[in-house]
Scaffold this motif. Structure first.
Motif, short mmCIF file in Angstrom:
data_model
loop_
_atom_site.label_atom_id
_atom_site.label_comp_id
_atom_site.label_asym_id
_atom_site.label_seq_id
_atom_site.Cartn_x
_atom_site.Cartn_y
_atom_site.Cartn_z
N UNK A 42 -6.46 47.18 36.61
CA UNK A 42 -5.17 46.85 36.01
C UNK A 42 -4.02 47.55 36.71
N UNK A 43 -4.20 48.85 37.00
CA UNK A 43 -3.15 49.58 37.71
C UNK A 43 -2.94 49.09 39.13
N UNK A 44 -4.04 48.82 39.84
CA UNK A 44 -3.92 48.34 41.22
C UNK A 44 -3.25 46.98 41.28
N UNK A 45 -3.62 46.09 40.37
CA UNK A 45 -3.01 44.75 40.37
C UNK A 45 -1.54 44.83 39.98
N UNK A 46 -1.18 45.69 39.04
CA UNK A 46 0.22 45.82 38.65
C UNK A 46 1.06 46.37 39.80
N UNK A 62 -4.33 32.47 42.21
CA UNK A 62 -4.54 32.14 43.61
C UNK A 62 -5.25 33.25 44.38
N UNK A 63 -5.25 34.48 43.87
CA UNK A 63 -5.99 35.55 44.54
C UNK A 63 -7.24 35.93 43.74
N UNK A 64 -7.68 35.03 42.86
CA UNK A 64 -8.85 35.33 42.04
C UNK A 64 -10.11 35.60 42.87
N UNK A 65 -10.40 34.86 43.96
CA UNK A 65 -11.59 35.21 44.76
C UNK A 65 -11.54 36.63 45.31
N UNK A 66 -10.36 37.08 45.74
CA UNK A 66 -10.23 38.45 46.23
C UNK A 66 -10.48 39.46 45.12
N UNK A 91 -5.22 43.82 47.20
CA UNK A 91 -4.51 42.82 46.39
C UNK A 91 -3.16 42.46 47.02
N UNK A 92 -2.47 43.45 47.56
CA UNK A 92 -1.17 43.17 48.17
C UNK A 92 -1.32 42.27 49.39
N UNK A 93 -2.35 42.50 50.19
CA UNK A 93 -2.60 41.63 51.34
C UNK A 93 -2.93 40.22 50.91
N UNK A 94 -3.71 40.09 49.83
CA UNK A 94 -4.02 38.75 49.32
C UNK A 94 -2.77 38.05 48.78
N UNK A 95 -1.89 38.81 48.14
CA UNK A 95 -0.67 38.21 47.62
C UNK A 95 0.24 37.71 48.73
#
Length: 306
Positions: A109-113, A223-227, A190-194
């Motif tokens: 949660x923290x990493x995605x936020x 859209x980044x669910x696979x990652x 996550x940031x690279x996937x975004x």
């Protein structure tokens, strides 16, 4: 009326040796290209697993009255039943389960936020913040464990009064240490996937009146669910193999036992009690548990992506 005669089909001529040469070359080229990977898979992975399985089938027993020393005895799956029946092994699995239940949601949660904030247009000094978040991952795990151990130590640590180093404070302390070190790693993923999300889709969402929160929940995260699921697999495996943090904290508190996690249980059996058969059996069981959980997460990922 007589039926029209059917045309005669001539059998295909066999391929000439010259025509078969390109196919052989392609097979040889494919085998040559796959040989380095097969060698790396065989030597560092499959051979140790096979040897560990071999060791798990034997145990050291005293021969006679014990004057002849230990000898290796074939026990079959006796080591596996001993590990499964050992209360210390079950307690280690329970500790890791409690750790994973707290660590994975908090860290993800923290990493995605943080990744969504870095991807938004309102954040300034984006590269500086990315470096600051990723910096704890660059610190070796043992060094990080020593730093946090002194921070939690009674009498000298500034966090000793906030989170006492007792039976109830060890688990939150380990979760905090692991989250501090691994959150930046997942933020970068996550940031690279975004960054791969098409910008025209985001512009279309803004044109339709979607706000930042709606865009993140309805467009970016799906859209980044696979990652996210791939990172979840790695985090789940890493949680089962938790070793560094409790191993370092053992020198600061007696609340962390020598079998607090499955990895510590294996280490204690192999290098403290010299029971290599039990350690190998516990290692195989841990590998099977990791494989089953990874397959379960990937199965859930494939279902959600349909």
């Amino acid at each position: 009326m007589t039926a029209a005669p059917t045309p005669m089909t001539t059998p295909a001529a066999p391929a000439s040796p010259r025509a078969r040469r390109p196919a052989r070359r392609r097979r040889f080229t494919g085998a040559a290209l796959a040989a380095p990977f097969a060698l790396l898979l065989l030597c560092p992975v499959l051979v140790p697993i096979g040897y560990a399985f071999y060791l798990s089938l034997f145990a050291d027993r005293l021969s006679g009255l014990g004057f002849d020393g230990y000898r290796q005895v074939f026990t079959g799956f006796g080591n596996y039943t001993d590990v499964l029946a050992d209360p210390a092994a079950r307690d280690s699995v329970a500790n890791v389960a409690r750790y994973a239940v707290i660590h994975i949601p908090v860290m993800f949660g923290g990493a995605l936020l943080i990744a969504l904030l870095l991807d938004s247009a309102t954040v300034r000094l984006r590269r500086l913040w990315s470096l600051a978040v990723f910096l704890p991952y660059a610190v070796p795990g043992v060094i990080a464990g020593l730093i946090w151990g002194y921070l939690y130590s009674p009498g000298i640590g500034p966090l000793a009064d906030v989170l006492p180093f007792g039976e109830s404070g060890v688990l939150p302390a380990i979760v905090n240490m692991a989250t501090w070190q691994w959150m930046g790693y997942n933020v970068i993923i996550f940031y690279t996937a975004l960054q791969t999300v098409p910008r025209d889709v985001l512009e279309a969402a803004r044109a339709d009146g979607a706000g930042a929160l709606r865009t993140a929940l309805s467009i970016k995260i799906p859209m980044i669910r696979p990652t996210i699921f791939v990172a979840l697999v790695f985090t789940t495996i890493g949680s089962l193999q938790l070793f560094t943090e409790p191993m370092v904290l053992r020198t600061f508190t007696g609340a962390v036992t020598s079998t607090w996690t499955p990895s510590l249980y294996i280490y204690d059996a192999a290098f403290i009690r010299n029971d290599y058969g039990r350690a190998a059996a516990a290692s195989i069981l841990l590998a099977l548990a990791s494989a089953l959980l990874s397959a379960l997460v990937m199965r859930l990922s494939s279902r959600r992506s349909r």
